[in-house]
Design an enzyme around this catalytic site. Sequence first.
Site, PDB file in Angstrom:
ATOM      1  N   HIS A 294      -7.046  -2.456   9.020  1.00  0.00           N
ATOM      2  CA  HIS A 294      -7.178  -2.234   7.583  1.00  0.00           C
ATOM      3  C   HIS A 294      -8.549  -1.624   7.300  1.00  0.00           C
ATOM      4  O   HIS A 294      -8.659  -0.683   6.514  1.00  0.00           O
ATOM      5  CB  HIS A 294      -6.974  -3.552   6.829  1.00  0.00           C
ATOM      6  CG  HIS A 294      -6.883  -3.374   5.352  1.00  0.00           C
ATOM      7  ND1 HIS A 294      -5.930  -2.588   4.757  1.00  0.00           N
ATOM      8  CD2 HIS A 294      -7.646  -3.882   4.341  1.00  0.00           C
ATOM      9  CE1 HIS A 294      -6.096  -2.613   3.440  1.00  0.00           C
ATOM     10  NE2 HIS A 294      -7.128  -3.386   3.168  1.00  0.00           N
ATOM     11  N   PHE A 390      -5.671  -6.954  -2.172  1.00  0.00           N
ATOM     12  CA  PHE A 390      -6.038  -7.874  -3.237  1.00  0.00           C
ATOM     13  C   PHE A 390      -4.797  -8.674  -3.627  1.00  0.00           C
ATOM     14  O   PHE A 390      -3.688  -8.152  -3.666  1.00  0.00           O
ATOM     15  CB  PHE A 390      -6.541  -7.112  -4.459  1.00  0.00           C
ATOM     16  CG  PHE A 390      -7.948  -6.585  -4.331  1.00  0.00           C
ATOM     17  CD1 PHE A 390      -8.759  -6.923  -3.265  1.00  0.00           C
ATOM     18  CD2 PHE A 390      -8.476  -5.744  -5.314  1.00  0.00           C
ATOM     19  CE1 PHE A 390     -10.055  -6.438  -3.156  1.00  0.00           C
ATOM     20  CE2 PHE A 390      -9.773  -5.254  -5.223  1.00  0.00           C
ATOM     21  CZ  PHE A 390     -10.562  -5.599  -4.142  1.00  0.00           C
TER      22      PHE A 390
END
Length: 403
Positions: A294, A390
Amino acid sequence: MRKRIVVTGMGGLCGLGNDVASIWQAMKNGRSAIGLLDGDTIQNMKIQTGCQIKQLPEHGIERRRTISMDRFSLLAVIAAREAIAQSGLVVDEKNDTRVGAVVGVGVMGSATADENYRKLLVDQKARAEIFTVPKIMPGAAAGQVSMNLGLRGPTFGVTSACSSSNHAFASAMDQLLLGRADVMVAGGTDAPLVWGVLKGWEALRIVSPDTCRPFSADRQGVVMGEGAGMVVLETYEHAKARGATILAELAGVGMSADASDIVAPTVEGPAAAMSACLADAGLNPEDVDYLNAHGTGTKANDQIETMAIKRVFGEHARKLSVSSTKSMHAHCLGASGAIEMIACVMAIRDGLVPPTANYREPDPDCDLDVTPNVARERKVRAAVSNGFAFGGTNAVVAFKAVS
Protein backbone atom coordinates in the site's frame (compact mmCIF):
# COMPACT_ATOMS: atom_id res chain seq x y z
CA MET A 1 -12.69 -27.36 -6.54
CA ARG A 2 -13.89 -23.86 -7.35
CA LYS A 3 -13.62 -22.23 -10.77
CA ARG A 4 -10.39 -20.47 -11.70
CA ILE A 5 -10.62 -16.76 -12.52
CA VAL A 6 -8.18 -15.37 -15.06
CA VAL A 7 -7.08 -12.04 -16.51
CA THR A 8 -7.43 -11.69 -20.28
CA GLY A 9 -7.15 -7.91 -20.78
CA MET A 10 -5.88 -4.80 -19.00
CA GLY A 11 -6.27 -1.09 -19.53
CA GLY A 12 -5.05 1.94 -17.68
CA LEU A 13 -3.98 5.54 -17.66
CA CYS A 14 -2.37 7.79 -15.07
CA GLY A 15 0.43 10.31 -14.88
CA LEU A 16 2.88 7.63 -16.05
CA GLY A 17 1.14 7.10 -19.38
CA ASN A 18 -2.10 6.69 -21.28
CA ASP A 19 -2.04 2.92 -21.72
CA VAL A 20 -0.72 -0.19 -19.99
CA ALA A 21 2.43 -0.41 -22.12
CA SER A 22 3.56 3.13 -21.30
CA ILE A 23 2.64 2.79 -17.62
CA TRP A 24 4.67 -0.40 -17.32
CA GLN A 25 7.63 1.06 -19.21
CA ALA A 26 7.73 4.01 -16.79
CA MET A 27 7.50 1.67 -13.80
CA LYS A 28 10.34 -0.49 -15.12
CA ASN A 29 12.47 2.63 -15.52
CA GLY A 30 11.65 3.85 -12.01
CA ARG A 31 10.35 7.11 -13.45
CA SER A 32 8.21 9.19 -11.11
CA ALA A 33 5.56 11.35 -12.79
CA ILE A 34 4.94 13.43 -9.66
CA GLY A 35 5.42 17.15 -10.24
CA LEU A 36 3.92 20.61 -9.86
CA LEU A 37 0.16 20.78 -10.35
CA ASP A 38 -1.39 23.17 -12.84
CA GLY A 39 -1.93 26.74 -11.61
CA ASP A 40 -5.73 26.73 -11.36
CA THR A 41 -5.72 23.61 -9.18
CA ILE A 42 -3.32 24.99 -6.57
CA GLN A 43 -4.74 28.50 -6.19
CA ASN A 44 -4.61 29.44 -2.47
CA MET A 45 -3.35 25.93 -1.77
CA LYS A 46 -0.50 24.64 0.38
CA ILE A 47 -0.46 21.47 -1.72
CA GLN A 48 1.64 22.15 -4.80
CA THR A 49 2.51 18.69 -6.14
CA GLY A 50 0.58 15.77 -7.54
CA CYS A 51 0.50 13.35 -10.44
CA GLN A 52 -1.66 14.56 -13.31
CA ILE A 53 -2.60 13.13 -16.67
CA LYS A 54 -1.30 16.04 -18.72
CA GLN A 55 -3.24 15.13 -21.86
CA LEU A 56 -5.91 12.51 -22.40
CA PRO A 57 -5.48 10.14 -25.34
CA GLU A 58 -7.67 10.33 -28.43
CA HIS A 59 -10.54 8.15 -27.28
CA GLY A 60 -13.24 8.54 -29.92
CA ILE A 61 -16.06 8.65 -27.37
CA GLU A 62 -19.00 10.66 -28.72
CA ARG A 63 -19.76 14.05 -27.21
CA ARG A 64 -23.33 12.96 -26.48
CA ARG A 65 -21.77 10.56 -23.97
CA THR A 66 -18.94 12.71 -22.61
CA ILE A 67 -21.26 15.60 -21.67
CA SER A 68 -22.83 13.33 -19.05
CA MET A 69 -19.46 12.19 -17.62
CA ASP A 70 -17.30 13.62 -14.89
CA ARG A 71 -13.58 13.07 -15.48
CA PHE A 72 -13.46 10.01 -13.20
CA SER A 73 -16.04 8.22 -15.37
CA LEU A 74 -14.27 9.17 -18.58
CA LEU A 75 -10.99 7.73 -17.29
CA ALA A 76 -12.75 4.48 -16.40
CA VAL A 77 -14.31 4.15 -19.85
CA ILE A 78 -11.01 4.79 -21.62
CA ALA A 79 -9.27 2.15 -19.50
CA ALA A 80 -12.13 -0.34 -19.95
CA ARG A 81 -12.03 0.04 -23.73
CA GLU A 82 -8.33 -0.76 -23.74
CA ALA A 83 -8.88 -3.81 -21.54
CA ILE A 84 -11.69 -5.16 -23.72
CA ALA A 85 -9.63 -4.57 -26.86
CA GLN A 86 -6.68 -6.54 -25.47
CA SER A 87 -8.96 -9.36 -24.34
CA GLY A 88 -10.36 -9.83 -27.84
CA LEU A 89 -13.83 -10.27 -26.37
CA VAL A 90 -16.70 -9.43 -28.70
CA VAL A 91 -19.79 -8.31 -26.81
CA ASP A 92 -23.06 -8.70 -28.72
CA GLU A 93 -26.65 -9.79 -28.23
CA LYS A 94 -25.50 -13.39 -27.79
CA ASN A 95 -23.51 -12.77 -24.62
CA ASP A 96 -24.12 -9.21 -23.36
CA THR A 97 -26.24 -10.32 -20.39
CA ARG A 98 -23.34 -12.51 -19.21
CA VAL A 99 -20.80 -9.66 -19.14
CA GLY A 100 -20.85 -7.07 -16.34
CA ALA A 101 -18.78 -4.34 -14.72
CA VAL A 102 -17.67 -3.37 -11.22
CA VAL A 103 -15.79 -0.11 -10.77
CA GLY A 104 -14.26 1.09 -7.51
CA VAL A 105 -14.31 4.81 -6.72
CA GLY A 106 -12.79 6.49 -3.69
CA VAL A 107 -14.34 9.93 -4.03
CA MET A 108 -17.02 10.86 -6.60
CA GLY A 109 -17.48 13.39 -9.39
CA SER A 110 -15.49 16.00 -7.50
CA ALA A 111 -14.84 18.22 -10.53
CA THR A 112 -18.60 18.41 -11.09
CA ALA A 113 -19.15 19.28 -7.43
CA ASP A 114 -16.60 22.08 -7.51
CA GLU A 115 -17.96 23.47 -10.77
CA ASN A 116 -21.51 23.61 -9.48
CA TYR A 117 -20.64 25.14 -6.12
CA ARG A 118 -18.73 27.84 -8.00
CA LYS A 119 -21.65 28.54 -10.33
CA LEU A 120 -24.25 28.60 -7.56
CA LEU A 121 -22.34 30.32 -4.75
CA VAL A 122 -19.77 32.50 -6.51
CA ASP A 123 -21.40 33.28 -9.85
CA GLN A 124 -24.88 33.34 -8.28
CA LYS A 125 -26.39 31.16 -10.99
CA ALA A 126 -29.99 30.12 -10.41
CA ARG A 127 -29.63 26.42 -11.14
CA ALA A 128 -27.10 23.61 -11.31
CA GLU A 129 -25.92 22.03 -14.54
CA ILE A 130 -28.48 19.53 -15.83
CA PHE A 131 -26.28 16.42 -15.64
CA THR A 132 -24.99 17.17 -12.13
CA VAL A 133 -26.56 14.16 -10.44
CA PRO A 134 -25.60 11.48 -13.01
CA LYS A 135 -22.08 12.94 -13.26
CA ILE A 136 -21.39 13.21 -9.55
CA MET A 137 -22.69 9.85 -8.22
CA PRO A 138 -19.96 7.33 -7.28
CA GLY A 139 -21.67 4.56 -9.27
CA ALA A 140 -21.58 6.60 -12.47
CA ALA A 141 -18.32 5.09 -13.71
CA ALA A 142 -19.70 1.55 -13.68
CA GLY A 143 -22.83 2.66 -15.51
CA GLN A 144 -20.84 4.56 -18.12
CA VAL A 145 -18.57 1.56 -18.73
CA SER A 146 -21.58 -0.70 -19.21
CA MET A 147 -23.25 1.74 -21.63
CA ASN A 148 -20.11 2.34 -23.64
CA LEU A 149 -19.28 -1.34 -24.02
CA GLY A 150 -22.83 -2.68 -24.19
CA LEU A 151 -22.57 -4.77 -21.02
CA ARG A 152 -25.92 -5.92 -19.62
CA GLY A 153 -24.70 -8.26 -16.90
CA PRO A 154 -24.17 -7.43 -13.19
CA THR A 155 -23.02 -3.81 -13.01
CA PHE A 156 -22.43 -1.67 -9.93
CA GLY A 157 -20.01 0.63 -8.16
CA VAL A 158 -17.90 -0.14 -5.11
CA THR A 159 -16.60 2.51 -2.75
CA SER A 160 -14.22 1.93 0.15
CA ALA A 161 -11.78 4.80 -0.13
CA CYS A 162 -8.25 3.65 -1.03
CA SER A 163 -9.10 -0.06 -1.17
CA SER A 164 -11.97 0.41 -3.65
CA SER A 165 -10.18 -1.22 -6.60
CA ASN A 166 -9.32 -4.35 -4.67
CA HIS A 167 -12.87 -4.60 -3.36
CA ALA A 168 -14.04 -4.25 -6.97
CA PHE A 169 -11.83 -7.18 -8.01
CA ALA A 170 -13.21 -9.22 -5.13
CA SER A 171 -16.81 -8.35 -6.05
CA ALA A 172 -16.24 -9.20 -9.71
CA MET A 173 -14.65 -12.50 -8.73
CA ASP A 174 -17.71 -13.31 -6.64
CA GLN A 175 -20.05 -12.71 -9.59
CA LEU A 176 -18.03 -15.15 -11.68
CA LEU A 177 -17.79 -17.80 -8.97
CA LEU A 178 -21.52 -17.55 -8.27
CA GLY A 179 -22.27 -18.08 -11.95
CA ARG A 180 -23.99 -14.72 -12.40
CA ALA A 181 -21.64 -13.79 -15.23
CA ASP A 182 -19.00 -15.34 -17.50
CA VAL A 183 -16.94 -12.17 -17.85
CA MET A 184 -16.54 -9.10 -15.63
CA VAL A 185 -14.79 -5.83 -16.37
CA ALA A 186 -13.40 -4.61 -13.05
CA GLY A 187 -11.11 -1.97 -11.66
CA GLY A 188 -11.01 1.50 -10.19
CA THR A 189 -10.95 5.16 -11.09
CA ASP A 190 -10.58 8.56 -9.44
CA ALA A 191 -9.93 12.15 -10.49
CA PRO A 192 -9.40 13.96 -7.17
CA LEU A 193 -7.03 16.72 -8.33
CA VAL A 194 -9.60 19.45 -7.86
CA TRP A 195 -9.63 22.33 -5.42
CA GLY A 196 -12.25 21.10 -2.96
CA VAL A 197 -10.80 17.61 -2.52
CA LEU A 198 -7.23 18.87 -2.23
CA LYS A 199 -8.26 21.39 0.43
CA GLY A 200 -9.68 18.47 2.40
CA TRP A 201 -6.41 16.54 2.14
CA GLU A 202 -4.51 19.69 3.05
CA ALA A 203 -6.43 19.81 6.33
CA LEU A 204 -5.27 16.30 7.24
CA ARG A 205 -1.62 17.46 7.23
CA ILE A 206 -0.27 14.21 5.80
CA VAL A 207 0.48 15.40 2.26
CA SER A 208 4.13 15.59 1.24
CA PRO A 209 5.41 19.04 0.21
CA ASP A 210 7.56 17.60 -2.56
CA THR A 211 7.24 13.96 -3.60
CA CYS A 212 6.29 10.50 -2.34
CA ARG A 213 9.12 8.54 -0.69
CA PRO A 214 7.60 5.29 0.64
CA PHE A 215 9.67 3.46 3.26
CA SER A 216 12.46 6.07 3.12
CA ALA A 217 13.41 7.49 6.51
CA ASP A 218 12.91 11.03 5.19
CA ARG A 219 9.40 10.41 3.85
CA GLN A 220 7.02 13.31 4.42
CA GLY A 221 3.64 11.99 3.39
CA VAL A 222 1.27 11.05 0.63
CA VAL A 223 0.91 12.67 -2.81
CA MET A 224 -2.39 12.74 -4.72
CA GLY A 225 -2.77 11.44 -8.26
CA GLU A 226 -5.47 10.63 -10.79
CA GLY A 227 -6.05 7.70 -13.07
CA ALA A 228 -7.91 4.50 -13.82
CA GLY A 229 -7.14 0.83 -14.27
CA MET A 230 -9.43 -1.87 -15.59
CA VAL A 231 -9.12 -5.60 -16.12
CA VAL A 232 -11.14 -8.22 -17.95
CA LEU A 233 -11.78 -11.19 -15.66
CA GLU A 234 -13.39 -14.42 -16.77
CA THR A 235 -13.59 -18.04 -15.81
CA TYR A 236 -10.70 -20.15 -17.06
CA GLU A 237 -13.11 -22.37 -18.98
CA HIS A 238 -14.71 -19.43 -20.75
CA ALA A 239 -11.33 -17.93 -21.68
CA LYS A 240 -10.00 -21.23 -23.02
CA ALA A 241 -13.18 -21.93 -24.97
CA ARG A 242 -12.89 -18.69 -26.90
CA GLY A 243 -9.13 -18.99 -27.39
CA ALA A 244 -8.23 -15.95 -25.30
CA THR A 245 -4.66 -15.16 -24.25
CA ILE A 246 -4.49 -15.57 -20.48
CA LEU A 247 -2.24 -12.99 -18.81
CA ALA A 248 -2.43 -14.23 -15.21
CA GLU A 249 -4.78 -15.78 -12.69
CA LEU A 250 -6.61 -13.85 -10.00
CA ALA A 251 -5.84 -16.47 -7.39
CA GLY A 252 -7.54 -15.09 -4.30
CA VAL A 253 -8.74 -12.18 -2.24
CA GLY A 254 -8.72 -11.31 1.45
CA MET A 255 -10.71 -8.67 3.27
CA SER A 256 -10.92 -7.37 6.82
CA ALA A 257 -11.82 -4.35 8.93
CA ASP A 258 -9.71 -2.68 11.60
CA ALA A 259 -12.82 -1.66 13.54
CA SER A 260 -10.58 0.81 15.32
CA ASP A 261 -10.07 4.37 14.02
CA ILE A 262 -11.35 6.29 11.00
CA VAL A 263 -7.85 7.32 9.86
CA ALA A 264 -5.19 5.57 12.00
CA PRO A 265 -4.21 2.11 10.71
CA THR A 266 -3.62 -1.00 12.81
CA VAL A 267 -1.33 -3.98 12.34
CA GLU A 268 -4.06 -6.53 13.00
CA GLY A 269 -6.46 -5.50 10.22
CA PRO A 270 -3.96 -5.50 7.31
CA ALA A 271 -2.39 -8.71 8.62
CA ALA A 272 -5.78 -10.42 8.73
CA ALA A 273 -6.53 -9.38 5.14
CA MET A 274 -3.17 -10.65 3.87
CA SER A 275 -3.57 -13.95 5.71
CA ALA A 276 -7.10 -14.37 4.34
CA CYS A 277 -5.84 -13.65 0.83
CA LEU A 278 -3.12 -16.29 1.02
CA ALA A 279 -5.60 -18.84 2.36
CA ASP A 280 -8.15 -18.01 -0.35
CA ALA A 281 -5.49 -18.33 -3.04
CA GLY A 282 -4.10 -21.56 -1.64
CA LEU A 283 -0.67 -19.94 -1.33
CA ASN A 284 1.94 -20.44 1.35
CA PRO A 285 3.99 -17.38 2.31
CA GLU A 286 7.03 -18.77 0.51
CA ASP A 287 5.06 -19.05 -2.74
CA VAL A 288 4.88 -15.25 -3.04
CA ASP A 289 7.79 -13.49 -4.71
CA TYR A 290 6.51 -9.90 -5.02
CA LEU A 291 4.34 -7.75 -2.80
CA ASN A 292 3.03 -4.43 -4.08
CA ALA A 293 2.68 -2.51 -0.83
CA HIS A 294 0.00 0.00 0.00
CA GLY A 295 3.05 2.16 0.74
CA THR A 296 1.60 5.65 0.92
CA GLY A 297 4.72 7.41 2.19
CA THR A 298 3.27 8.46 5.54
CA LYS A 299 5.22 7.72 8.69
CA ALA A 300 2.50 5.57 10.24
CA ASN A 301 1.35 3.59 7.20
CA ASP A 302 4.76 2.40 6.05
CA GLN A 303 5.92 1.37 9.51
CA ILE A 304 2.68 -0.45 10.35
CA GLU A 305 2.50 -2.15 6.95
CA THR A 306 6.06 -3.42 7.43
CA MET A 307 5.06 -4.90 10.78
CA ALA A 308 1.97 -6.54 9.24
CA ILE A 309 3.99 -8.06 6.40
CA LYS A 310 6.47 -9.54 8.88
CA ARG A 311 3.63 -10.97 10.96
CA VAL A 312 2.06 -12.73 7.97
CA PHE A 313 5.12 -13.83 6.01
CA GLY A 314 7.42 -14.63 8.92
CA GLU A 315 10.97 -15.49 7.87
CA HIS A 316 9.97 -15.30 4.21
CA ALA A 317 9.36 -11.56 4.61
CA ARG A 318 13.14 -11.10 4.28
CA LYS A 319 13.11 -12.88 0.91
CA LEU A 320 10.12 -11.01 -0.51
CA SER A 321 10.58 -8.29 -3.09
CA VAL A 322 8.45 -5.37 -1.90
CA SER A 323 7.81 -2.05 -3.63
CA SER A 324 5.39 0.84 -3.62
CA THR A 325 4.61 2.07 -7.12
CA LYS A 326 2.79 5.04 -5.55
CA SER A 327 6.26 6.55 -5.52
CA MET A 328 5.78 6.91 -9.29
CA HIS A 329 2.05 7.31 -9.97
CA ALA A 330 1.17 8.81 -6.57
CA HIS A 331 -1.91 7.83 -4.58
CA CYS A 332 -4.79 7.67 -7.06
CA LEU A 333 -7.23 6.80 -4.25
CA GLY A 334 -9.92 4.51 -5.68
CA ALA A 335 -7.77 3.82 -8.75
CA SER A 336 -4.56 2.93 -6.91
CA GLY A 337 -5.22 -0.78 -6.54
CA ALA A 338 -6.13 -1.07 -10.22
CA ILE A 339 -2.91 0.62 -11.36
CA GLU A 340 -0.98 -1.57 -8.93
CA MET A 341 -2.75 -4.60 -10.42
CA ILE A 342 -1.01 -3.72 -13.70
CA ALA A 343 2.33 -3.75 -11.85
CA CYS A 344 1.60 -7.18 -10.37
CA VAL A 345 0.46 -8.85 -13.58
CA MET A 346 3.33 -7.40 -15.59
CA ALA A 347 5.85 -8.37 -12.91
CA ILE A 348 4.66 -11.95 -13.30
CA ARG A 349 4.77 -11.82 -17.10
CA ASP A 350 8.14 -10.05 -17.46
CA GLY A 351 9.96 -11.43 -14.44
CA LEU A 352 10.75 -7.92 -13.25
CA VAL A 353 9.93 -6.22 -9.94
CA PRO A 354 9.19 -2.48 -10.30
CA PRO A 355 11.06 -0.29 -7.83
CA THR A 356 10.18 2.08 -5.04
CA ALA A 357 11.28 5.39 -6.56
CA ASN A 358 12.56 8.46 -4.70
CA TYR A 359 14.10 6.28 -1.96
CA ARG A 360 16.97 8.01 -0.13
CA GLU A 361 17.48 6.85 3.46
CA PRO A 362 17.01 3.41 5.07
CA ASP A 363 14.51 3.35 7.92
CA PRO A 364 15.16 0.70 10.61
CA ASP A 365 11.39 0.46 11.10
CA CYS A 366 10.90 -0.33 7.38
CA ASP A 367 13.68 -2.85 6.93
CA LEU A 368 12.27 -5.12 4.21
CA ASP A 369 13.68 -5.34 0.68
CA VAL A 370 11.74 -2.42 -0.80
CA THR A 371 13.50 -2.57 -4.20
CA PRO A 372 14.92 0.95 -3.94
CA ASN A 373 15.00 3.06 -7.12
CA VAL A 374 16.00 0.34 -9.61
CA ALA A 375 13.84 -2.49 -10.97
CA ARG A 376 15.07 -6.01 -10.28
CA GLU A 377 14.92 -9.10 -12.44
CA ARG A 378 13.26 -11.92 -10.57
CA LYS A 379 10.96 -14.77 -11.45
CA VAL A 380 7.59 -13.87 -9.97
CA ARG A 381 5.36 -16.90 -9.48
CA ALA A 382 2.80 -15.03 -7.39
CA ALA A 383 2.28 -11.39 -6.50
CA VAL A 384 0.17 -9.87 -3.72
CA SER A 385 -1.24 -6.34 -3.80
CA ASN A 386 -2.23 -4.56 -0.59
CA GLY A 387 -5.06 -2.05 -0.30
CA PHE A 388 -5.74 -0.41 3.06
CA ALA A 389 -8.09 2.52 3.55
CA PHE A 390 -9.43 5.17 5.88
CA GLY A 391 -12.21 3.55 7.85
CA GLY A 392 -10.03 0.48 8.31
CA THR A 393 -11.44 -1.28 5.24
CA ASN A 394 -8.72 -3.61 3.98
CA ALA A 395 -8.62 -5.62 0.74
CA VAL A 396 -5.74 -7.70 -0.60
CA VAL A 397 -5.57 -9.54 -3.92
CA ALA A 398 -3.20 -12.23 -5.18
CA PHE A 399 -2.24 -12.95 -8.80
CA LYS A 400 -0.20 -15.87 -10.03
CA ALA A 401 1.26 -17.22 -13.22
CA VAL A 402 -0.99 -19.58 -15.15
CA SER A 403 0.38 -23.08 -15.31
